[in-house]
Scaffold this active site. Sequence first.
Site, PDB file in Angstrom:
ATOM      1  N   GLU A   1       0.865  -1.180   0.000  1.00  0.00           N
ATOM      2  CA  GLU A   1       0.000   0.000   0.000  1.00  0.00           C
ATOM      3  C   GLU A   1       0.898   1.225   0.000  1.00  0.00           C
ATOM      4  OE1 GLU A   1      -2.659  -0.007   3.357  1.00  0.00           O
ATOM      5  OE2 GLU A   1      -3.214  -2.090   2.995  1.00  0.00           O
TER       6      GLU A   1
ATOM      7  N   ASP B   1      -4.505   8.585  11.107  1.00  0.00           N
ATOM      8  CA  ASP B   1      -3.147   8.067  11.267  1.00  0.00           C
ATOM      9  C   ASP B   1      -2.511   8.547  12.558  1.00  0.00           C
ATOM     10  OD1 ASP B   1      -2.652   6.590   8.744  1.00  0.00           O
ATOM     11  OD2 ASP B   1      -3.181   8.519   7.870  1.00  0.00           O
TER      12      ASP B   1
END
Length: 259
Positions: free
Chosen positions: A49, A60
């Site tokens: 990814e 995140d």
Amino acid sequence: MKDNNFQLPASNFQSKKQLNIYFTAGIPQLEDTTEIIKLIQNSGADMMEIGMPYSDPVADGEIIQKAHELALRNGMTIAKLFSQLKSIKNEIKIPIILMGYINPVLSFGFENFCRECSESGVSGLIIPDLPPIEFEKNYREILAKYNLTFTFLVTPETSDERIKYLDSLSSGFLYAVSSSSTTGNENKSINNEDYLNNLASLNLKNPLFIGFGIKNKKDFDDVTKKANGGIIGTAFVKILLENENWKEKASDFIHSIIN
């Protein structure tokens, strides 16, 4: 050149467990992206990814947020990433998934983005903040037109009914995060046995990948007892950010997981 579309066996837990490595495009230096892609492939990972840097990566944790900030300072853009991918697409045989937030993709133009993905050797997308209803109404047909898979995320808080719904919309694989926390959170257990047992019992149509919090071989082996694969992001990005000799350390890290 690889076929953009890819599928893994959805309930065959006896097959080789798939290792998916995440990193953010444009770090440590802007032009390192292609070297990292080739390193991930050559070190034995099954897929990767690539994170598209964004100014507000709310899902995140601290390390990947730092990676986004650095990549943007380095000058990474979606257009630059596509240029880098095109330069090596004939060398890369494992699937590449682009992961990011919807606003930059819409700014680029969704269909134009998908066309560029197809021309760059990208296999599929993960856009966590794209609502499933919007996906069904506006975007699924465009993705199919360009032979791109799309992956939705589920958490331990996701109901069985919604897991099955998101699995029905997904292609490529279903991404099961180990908690609803942010990436790289050290205070969560990645091996929620009840959660993994429940996912394994749902007869999902897609292969199941577990992500968020896998740091070493033991973690990977633990979560893939009941899943087709594991996704490692924060631990890998940390190596890229903190080591001048990141090439050797990053390759050694991947070998340590699969050997």
